[in-house]
Design an enzyme around this catalytic site. Structure first.
Site, PDB file in Angstrom:
ATOM      1  N   SER A  98       0.833  -1.205   0.000  1.00 39.53           N
ATOM      2  CA  SER A  98       0.000   0.000   0.000  1.00 39.53           C
ATOM      3  C   SER A  98       0.870   1.259   0.000  1.00 39.53           C
ATOM      4  O   SER A  98       0.414   2.327  -0.372  1.00 39.53           O
ATOM      5  CB  SER A  98      -0.887   0.012   1.245  1.00 39.53           C
ATOM      6  OG  SER A  98      -0.089  -0.112   2.402  1.00 39.53           O
ATOM      7  N   TYR A 122      -4.171   1.129   3.254  1.00 37.79           N
ATOM      8  CA  TYR A 122      -5.160   0.130   2.830  1.00 37.79           C
ATOM      9  C   TYR A 122      -5.936  -0.385   4.046  1.00 37.79           C
ATOM     10  O   TYR A 122      -7.030  -0.896   3.912  1.00 37.79           O
ATOM     11  CB  TYR A 122      -4.470  -1.076   2.176  1.00 37.79           C
ATOM     12  CG  TYR A 122      -4.078  -0.911   0.727  1.00 37.79           C
ATOM     13  CD1 TYR A 122      -4.157   0.319   0.067  1.00 37.79           C
ATOM     14  CD2 TYR A 122      -3.631  -2.020   0.003  1.00 37.79           C
ATOM     15  CE1 TYR A 122      -3.780   0.436  -1.261  1.00 37.79           C
ATOM     16  CE2 TYR A 122      -3.261  -1.906  -1.327  1.00 37.79           C
ATOM     17  CZ  TYR A 122      -3.330  -0.682  -1.962  1.00 37.79           C
ATOM     18  OH  TYR A 122      -2.958  -0.579  -3.274  1.00 37.79           O
ATOM     19  N   CYS A 169       1.605  -7.087   9.814  1.00 34.80           N
ATOM     20  CA  CYS A 169       1.581  -5.788   9.127  1.00 34.80           C
ATOM     21  C   CYS A 169       3.014  -5.459   8.710  1.00 34.80           C
ATOM     22  O   CYS A 169       3.960  -5.741   9.456  1.00 34.80           O
ATOM     23  CB  CYS A 169       1.034  -4.711  10.064  1.00 34.80           C
ATOM     24  SG  CYS A 169       1.097  -3.051   9.371  1.00 34.80           S
ATOM     25  N   THR A 170       3.130  -4.852   7.529  1.00 32.76           N
ATOM     26  CA  THR A 170       4.456  -4.506   6.993  1.00 32.76           C
ATOM     27  C   THR A 170       5.307  -3.674   7.946  1.00 32.76           C
ATOM     28  O   THR A 170       6.529  -3.776   7.957  1.00 32.76           O
ATOM     29  CB  THR A 170       4.272  -3.651   5.720  1.00 32.76           C
ATOM     30  OG1 THR A 170       3.285  -2.648   5.978  1.00 32.76           O
ATOM     31  CG2 THR A 170       3.878  -4.493   4.533  1.00 32.76           C
ATOM     32  N   HIS A 171       4.621  -2.808   8.729  1.00 27.95           N
ATOM     33  CA  HIS A 171       5.369  -1.845   9.552  1.00 27.95           C
ATOM     34  C   HIS A 171       5.945  -2.431  10.837  1.00 27.95           C
ATOM     35  O   HIS A 171       6.910  -1.911  11.384  1.00 27.95           O
ATOM     36  CB  HIS A 171       4.450  -0.694   9.963  1.00 27.95           C
ATOM     37  CG  HIS A 171       4.022   0.197   8.843  1.00 27.95           C
ATOM     38  ND1 HIS A 171       3.516  -0.278   7.656  1.00 27.95           N
ATOM     39  CD2 HIS A 171       4.018   1.557   8.742  1.00 27.95           C
ATOM     40  CE1 HIS A 171       3.212   0.748   6.871  1.00 27.95           C
ATOM     41  NE2 HIS A 171       3.511   1.870   7.509  1.00 27.95           N
TER      42      HIS A 171
HETATM   43  N1  DGL Z   1       0.878  -2.265   4.427  1.00 29.25           N
HETATM   44  C1  DGL Z   1      -0.260  -2.352   5.332  1.00 29.25           C
HETATM   45  C2  DGL Z   1      -0.361  -3.780   5.867  1.00 29.25           C
HETATM   46  O1  DGL Z   1       0.601  -4.504   5.937  1.00 29.25           O
HETATM   47  C3  DGL Z   1      -0.126  -1.372   6.468  1.00 29.25           C
HETATM   48  C4  DGL Z   1      -0.357   0.072   6.086  1.00 29.25           C
HETATM   49  C5  DGL Z   1      -1.726   0.312   5.483  1.00 29.25           C
HETATM   50  O2  DGL Z   1      -2.739   0.278   6.216  1.00 29.25           O
HETATM   51  O3  DGL Z   1      -1.783   0.506   4.284  1.00 29.25           O
HETATM   52  O4  DGL Z   1      -1.432  -4.199   6.236  1.00 29.25           O
END
Ligand code: DGL
Length: 269
Positions: A14, A45, A188-190
């Site tokens: 995202s 996202y 989650c990516t973060h």
């Molecule tokens: N990349 C989204 C995930 O891993 C986190 C950031 C977003 O909400 O877009 O779910």
């Protein structure tokens, strides 16, 4: 369609956070060329509807296929949770696909835990994908998931070890549903950026699993199985974003230690 080992690997997210996954893949497979796409025009996202996320993902996958990618890695958990099946339905003959959910589920099942926690965005949590997949593979495993929407923006601001981040983390992680968990999945990516803070919160007595090295290993295994590992030196990586701003450029430095030139790709115009 015949694929070749010299073709690049497409990775998308995202936004910028998926660079945690890209980083791990580059570390594991330094000879592969990476084409990264961050949909910064639509981030986050995590708060979007499943239909909107699916629409974005289909267009991004098409872009990466036009770039001749042999494999597409859906680095975003929210996208993997709600759009992966649609992507493979449309494009499975054109590239290999890897998401970030399946490898994490596999690693969790292999460990044979009795009770695990999952933290993720609202989109991932509402999809129920982790509890569903874990329970279908390990019917006796208790799975407790919690949406933790403040964590991603907090990390993007560089708040990882200060008073504010400590309070937010403590608030989420002290939730009673996480009592007696043996592992927590950072879906989650973060969250790899606060891996050690989370481990410290649980006094290092809870396993903390994230989708960096586990996903890089899945990418390696799938390329190997398909005889598509690149053995020659790769061309330079490319990093595209659908909206460019100085703020995204600065956020990039939080997630990726190497040099990056963000290229604006006006996919939505
Ligand atoms: N990349 C989204 C995930 O891993 C986190 C950031 C977003 O909400 O877009 O779910």
């Amino acid at each position: 369609m015949r694929k070749h080992s010299y073709q690049p690997i497409g990775i998308f997210d995202s936004g910028i956070g998926g660079l945690t996954v890209a980083n791990a893949i580059i570390r594991k497979l330094p000879q592969e060329q990476i084409i990264y796409f961050g949909d910064t025009a639509h981030v986050p996202y995590g708060d979007k509807s499943a239909d909107a996320i699916r629409y974005y993902c289909l267009r991004i996958a098409k872009f990466l296929l036009e770039k001749n990618c042999k494999m597409i890695v859906v680095a975003c958990n929210s996208a993997s949770s709600v759009a992966y099946h649609v992507l493979t339905e449309f494009f499975k003959d054109q590239a290999l696909f890897v998401n970030v959910v399946d490898p994490l589920v596999e690693a969790t099942v292999t460990k044979g835990y009795n009770k695990v926690g999952v933290i993720a965005t609202k989109a991932t949590t509402q999809s129920d994908v982790y509890p569903r997949q874990l329970r279908s593979r390990a019917p006796n495993m208790k799975v407790q998931s919690l949406a933790t929407p403040l964590l991603a923006p907090m990390i993007e601001e560089g708040y990882v070890t200060n008073n504010i981040s400590n309070v937010i983390l403590e608030n989420y992680l002290s939730d009673t549903r996480f009592t007696n968990i043996e592992a927590i999945l950072l879906a989650c990516t973060h969250y790899p950026l606060i891996h050690s803070n989370i481990s410290a919160f649980f006094d290092h007595k809870v396993d903390v699993l994230d989708s960096t090295d586990i996903v890089a290993e899945a990418v390696f295994q799938q390329l190997k199985r398909n005889e598509l590992l690149n053995h020659q030196k790769c061309n330079g990586h490319q990093f595209f974003v659908s909206d460019y701003s100085l703020s995204f450029e600065e956020t990039t430095r939080i997630f990726y230690k190497g040099e990056i030139d963000l290229e604006h790709c006006a996919l939505w115009q």
